[in-house]
Design an enzyme around this catalytic site. Structure first.
Site, short mmCIF file in Angstrom:
data_model
loop_
_atom_site.label_atom_id
_atom_site.label_comp_id
_atom_site.label_asym_id
_atom_site.label_seq_id
_atom_site.Cartn_x
_atom_site.Cartn_y
_atom_site.Cartn_z
N LYS A 13 0.83 -1.21 0.00
CA LYS A 13 0.00 0.00 0.00
C LYS A 13 0.87 1.26 0.00
CE LYS A 13 -2.03 -1.16 3.89
NZ LYS A 13 -1.38 -2.46 4.15
N ARG A 88 -9.81 1.06 8.38
CA ARG A 88 -9.39 -0.31 8.68
C ARG A 88 -10.45 -1.09 9.42
NH1 ARG A 88 -3.54 0.57 8.66
NH2 ARG A 88 -2.53 -1.40 9.06
N ARG A 127 11.93 -5.94 4.26
CA ARG A 127 11.64 -4.50 4.23
C ARG A 127 12.68 -3.71 5.04
NH1 ARG A 127 5.89 -2.01 5.33
NH2 ARG A 127 5.93 -3.31 7.20
N ARG A 160 11.52 -1.96 10.57
CA ARG A 160 10.45 -1.33 11.36
C ARG A 160 10.23 -2.11 12.65
NH1 ARG A 160 5.12 0.15 7.95
NH2 ARG A 160 4.06 -1.06 9.55
N ARG A 171 -0.58 -8.79 13.22
CA ARG A 171 -1.10 -7.78 12.30
C ARG A 171 -1.93 -8.43 11.19
NH1 ARG A 171 4.26 -5.12 10.75
NH2 ARG A 171 3.05 -4.06 9.17
P1 AP5 Z 1 4.85 -1.68 1.78
O1 AP5 Z 1 4.53 -0.79 0.64
O2 AP5 Z 1 5.65 -1.12 2.91
O3 AP5 Z 1 3.50 -2.39 2.29
P2 AP5 Z 1 2.27 -1.85 3.10
O4 AP5 Z 1 1.05 -2.50 2.56
O5 AP5 Z 1 2.28 -0.35 3.15
O6 AP5 Z 1 2.62 -2.49 4.50
P3 AP5 Z 1 2.54 -1.93 5.97
O7 AP5 Z 1 3.26 -2.95 6.81
O8 AP5 Z 1 3.03 -0.52 6.06
O9 AP5 Z 1 1.05 -2.00 6.23
P4 AP5 Z 1 0.32 -2.03 7.54
O10 AP5 Z 1 -1.05 -1.87 7.09
O11 AP5 Z 1 0.60 -3.20 8.41
O12 AP5 Z 1 1.03 -0.84 8.36
P5 AP5 Z 1 0.64 0.66 8.66
O13 AP5 Z 1 1.88 1.44 8.62
O14 AP5 Z 1 -0.52 1.11 7.86
O15 AP5 Z 1 5.60 -2.98 1.20
C1 AP5 Z 1 6.10 -4.00 2.06
C2 AP5 Z 1 7.48 -4.48 1.54
O16 AP5 Z 1 7.31 -5.16 0.30
C3 AP5 Z 1 8.48 -3.34 1.26
O17 AP5 Z 1 9.76 -3.78 1.59
C4 AP5 Z 1 8.33 -3.09 -0.25
O18 AP5 Z 1 9.55 -2.58 -0.81
C5 AP5 Z 1 8.01 -4.48 -0.76
N1 AP5 Z 1 7.09 -4.48 -1.91
C6 AP5 Z 1 6.03 -3.64 -2.14
N2 AP5 Z 1 5.38 -3.98 -3.27
C7 AP5 Z 1 6.04 -5.07 -3.78
C8 AP5 Z 1 5.84 -5.89 -4.96
N3 AP5 Z 1 4.83 -5.65 -5.82
N4 AP5 Z 1 6.69 -6.93 -5.15
C9 AP5 Z 1 7.72 -7.18 -4.26
N5 AP5 Z 1 7.95 -6.43 -3.15
C10 AP5 Z 1 7.12 -5.39 -2.92
O19 AP5 Z 1 0.14 0.53 10.18
C11 AP5 Z 1 1.01 0.21 11.24
C12 AP5 Z 1 0.24 0.18 12.54
O20 AP5 Z 1 -0.34 1.47 12.81
C13 AP5 Z 1 -0.95 -0.78 12.61
O21 AP5 Z 1 -0.54 -2.08 12.96
C14 AP5 Z 1 -1.83 -0.12 13.68
O22 AP5 Z 1 -1.33 -0.40 14.98
C15 AP5 Z 1 -1.63 1.36 13.40
N6 AP5 Z 1 -2.64 1.90 12.46
C16 AP5 Z 1 -2.39 2.42 11.22
N7 AP5 Z 1 -3.54 2.83 10.65
C17 AP5 Z 1 -4.54 2.54 11.53
C18 AP5 Z 1 -5.95 2.70 11.51
N8 AP5 Z 1 -6.58 3.23 10.44
N9 AP5 Z 1 -6.65 2.29 12.58
C19 AP5 Z 1 -6.04 1.77 13.66
N10 AP5 Z 1 -4.72 1.58 13.75
C20 AP5 Z 1 -3.95 1.97 12.70
#
Ligand code: AP5
Ligand code: ZN
Length: 216
Positions: A13, A88, A127, A160, A171
């Site tokens: 994402k 979410r 990552r 991270r 997660r």
């Molecule tokens: P990346 O682009 O980093 O993936 P992502 O989907 O953004 O993954 P996240 O881990 O950031 O998502 P998340 O939803 O768990 O975390 P968030 O920060 O939102 O890609 C991942 C890896 O793969 C990278 O190394 C990239 O280079 C590689 N890659 C990407 N595309 C690829 C491809 N096509 N092929 C190969 N490799 C690829 O949330 C973190 C925490 O914050 C949550 O756990 C929660 O505690 C809190 N939080 C955030 N938002 C909310 C909310 N709305 N409500 C409540 N809590 C929240």
């Protein structure tokens, strides 16, 4: 262009949101990035959010919805936005709909990036993020030019805090229970665009762009 990006943790994402924000010239709003900044700055929000994030749990809806509502009212969002990681839960989606309704606007699409669970684990273990600017890399799929150093700003690349195997499992489970129901929610509203995220980053990007432009 007003877009929500959905998908399990690690689906790509953040990676796609950054590219789309640049392509469509709209802000990238990542609730994960906003919360990580608050944690780093040690604000009251950050202290509260950290307890949940470290365990791989979602922060409470009322904590996050207020922040997003405020951000969406900012002038920079007038032309549109790419929302990454929000909503979410169903209450978050309802709150978003209400907020957009008050502003007299609606979402154009909800892009759901689909990646099988086995593939997600490899995405987390590889990552690396820049500790200065937050840009994301992957040691195998999207490596920096110089190992361990950010191409954009020269910052150091680190893992991270919530990317250890146990937190990642939590997660993914939290996603299955609390976020997956949104797929049906947005499908019923005819907003859902499913994208196969198990392909190279640029192939996924081109596919999303063409689907959003109504070519796919
Ligand atoms: P990346 O682009 O980093 O993936 P992502 O989907 O953004 O993954 P996240 O881990 O950031 O998502 P998340 O939803 O768990 O975390 P968030 O920060 O939102 O890609 C991942 C890896 O793969 C990278 O190394 C990239 O280079 C590689 N890659 C990407 N595309 C690829 C491809 N096509 N092929 C190969 N490799 C690829 O949330 C973190 C925490 O914050 C949550 O756990 C929660 O505690 C809190 N939080 C955030 N938002 C909310 C909310 N709305 N409500 C409540 N809590 C929240
Ligand atoms: Zn950097």
């Amino acid at each position: 262009m007003r877009i929500v990006l959905m998908g399990p943790p690690g689906a790509g994402k953040g990676t796609q949101a950054k590219k789309l924000a640049e392509a469509f010239d709209v802000p990238h709003i990542s609730t994960g990035d906003m919360l990580r900044s608050a944690v780093q700055e040690g604000t009251p929000l950050g202290k509260k959010a950290r307890e949940y994030m470290d365990k791989g749990l979602l922060v409470p809806d009322e904590v996050i919805t207020g922040i997003v509502r405020e951000r969406l009212r900012d002038k920079s969002c007038e032309k549109g936005f790419i929302l990454d990681g929000f909503p979410r839960t169903i209450p978050q989606a309802e709150s978003l709909e209400e907020a957009l309704g008050e502003m007299g606007i609606r979402l154009d699409a909800v892009v759901n990036i689909v990646v099988p669970r086995e593939e997600l684990i490899e995405r987390f273990t590889g990552r690396r993020v820049c500790e200065v600017c937050g840009f994301t890399y992957h040691v195998k799929y999207n490596p920096p030019q110089k190992e361990g150093i950010c191409d954009k700003c020269g910052g150091k690349l680190i893992m991270r805090a919530d990317d250890d195997v146990k937190t990642v499992e939590n997660r993914i489970n939290v996603y299955e229970q609390q976020t997956r129901p949104l797929i049906e929610y947005y499908d019923r509203k005819n907003l859902l665009v499913n994208i196969d995220g198990n392909r190279p980053i640029d192939v996924v990007f081109e596919d999303i762009k063409s689907r959003l432009r109504g070519e796919g």
